[in-house]
Design a protein around this motif. Structure first.
Motif, mmCIF file in Angstrom:
data_model
loop_
_atom_site.group_PDB
_atom_site.id
_atom_site.type_symbol
_atom_site.label_atom_id
_atom_site.label_comp_id
_atom_site.label_asym_id
_atom_site.label_seq_id
_atom_site.Cartn_x
_atom_site.Cartn_y
_atom_site.Cartn_z
ATOM 1 N N GLU A 49 -21.700 40.566 56.898
ATOM 2 C CA GLU A 49 -22.638 39.443 56.905
ATOM 3 C C GLU A 49 -22.630 38.705 58.237
ATOM 4 O O GLU A 49 -23.660 38.200 58.687
ATOM 5 C CB GLU A 49 -22.312 38.468 55.768
ATOM 6 C CG GLU A 49 -22.714 38.981 54.404
ATOM 7 C CD GLU A 49 -22.268 38.055 53.275
ATOM 8 O OE1 GLU A 49 -21.643 37.003 53.549
ATOM 9 O OE2 GLU A 49 -22.550 38.389 52.112
ATOM 10 N N SER B 185 -28.945 30.741 60.363
ATOM 11 C CA SER B 185 -28.791 30.628 58.901
ATOM 12 C C SER B 185 -29.816 31.480 58.167
ATOM 13 O O SER B 185 -29.495 32.148 57.173
ATOM 14 C CB SER B 185 -28.931 29.170 58.459
ATOM 15 O OG SER B 185 -27.916 28.391 59.033
ATOM 16 N N ARG C 174 -28.815 35.117 58.503
ATOM 17 C CA ARG C 174 -27.661 35.416 57.642
ATOM 18 C C ARG C 174 -28.104 35.524 56.185
ATOM 19 O O ARG C 174 -27.681 36.446 55.467
ATOM 20 C CB ARG C 174 -26.617 34.318 57.829
ATOM 21 C CG ARG C 174 -25.263 34.674 57.236
ATOM 22 C CD ARG C 174 -24.186 33.705 57.681
ATOM 23 N NE ARG C 174 -23.766 34.016 59.039
ATOM 24 C CZ ARG C 174 -23.546 33.122 59.986
ATOM 25 N NH1 ARG C 174 -23.727 31.848 59.747
ATOM 26 N NH2 ARG C 174 -23.151 33.496 61.188
ATOM 27 N N LYS D 63 -27.961 38.785 53.780
ATOM 28 C CA LYS D 63 -27.261 38.763 52.484
ATOM 29 C C LYS D 63 -28.140 39.330 51.379
ATOM 30 O O LYS D 63 -27.664 40.027 50.487
ATOM 31 C CB LYS D 63 -26.850 37.329 52.141
ATOM 32 C CG LYS D 63 -25.582 36.883 52.793
ATOM 33 C CD LYS D 63 -25.242 35.461 52.411
ATOM 34 C CE LYS D 63 -24.177 35.459 51.368
ATOM 35 N NZ LYS D 63 -23.542 34.147 51.176
#
Length: 197
Positions: free
Chosen positions: A23, A175, A178, A182
């Motif tokens: 990740e 963010s 990420r 995910k």
């Protein structure tokens, strides 16, 4: 091939630390930042297996590169990077001049700059300019190093100095990358993820 590596490659991977490391690479793979560094503790067979698994995944994917090195404390580190994005970041005029101020060579060469950074880390230090290589705003790196009169504004993933707008935009971009990564990991095996990006 280790048992841990075989298990994770041949069946659904439930090694949470391995997935956490994968990740961390999301923002680099989605070009939200040019590089990421991952530490692997000394003397752990599981950490060694994870490290080899990550290297195999990245080698197979061919989208990013890495440099592996060991510090004087025996800790192994992998510096993952998108060579094109990293080169563009370091060739930014202000960053380039600041790195020269920090004794990086006048003549830019990405491999030489990486060698200098890694040599410092091998000695056991974490040079503050690593923030530049990881893509953090120059104003924040300079503020952290004490080369700026800008005051600490907040901490949002890293220490932000002065006007937070640029830092906030980058933080949101990282963010988002990420989170997107995910989501992909929920439907694709970590070791095959690079083939769908």
């Amino acid at each position: 091939m280790s048992i841990a590596l075989y298990t994770c490659c041949s069946q659904p991977c439930n090694d949470s630390r391995f997935i956490q490391i994968v990740e961390m690479l999301g923002p680099v793979l989605f070009r939200a930042k040019p590089a990421e560094i991952v530490n692997f503790p000394k003397g752990s067979k599981m950490a060694d297996a994870r490290k080899e698994q990550i290297k195999e995944m990245v080698d197979k994917g061919g989208k990013i590169q890495y440099r592996e090195f060991t510090t004087c404390h025996g800790c192994t580190k992998l510096l993952f990077f998108d060579i094109y994005m990293l080169e563009a970041t370091l060739m930014d005029e202000e960053i380039y001049l600041f790195l020269q101020f920090l004794d990086y060579p006048l003549e830019f060469n990405i491999e030489t700059y990486l060698d200098i950074l890694i040599t410092k880390m091998k000695k056991g230090e974490m040079p503050h300019e690593i923030g530049i290589f990881l893509g953090y705003p120059l104003k924040d790196v300079m503020g952290f190093m004490g080369y700026s009169t800008s005051k600490l504004t907040k901490i949002n993933g890293w220490k932000v100095y002065g006007d937070p707008q640029q830092s906030d935009e980058l933080y949101n971009k990282i963010s988002t990358a990420r989170a997107r990564f995910k989501e992909l990991l929920k439907i694709h095996q970590p070791e095959n993820i690079l083939s769908v990006i």
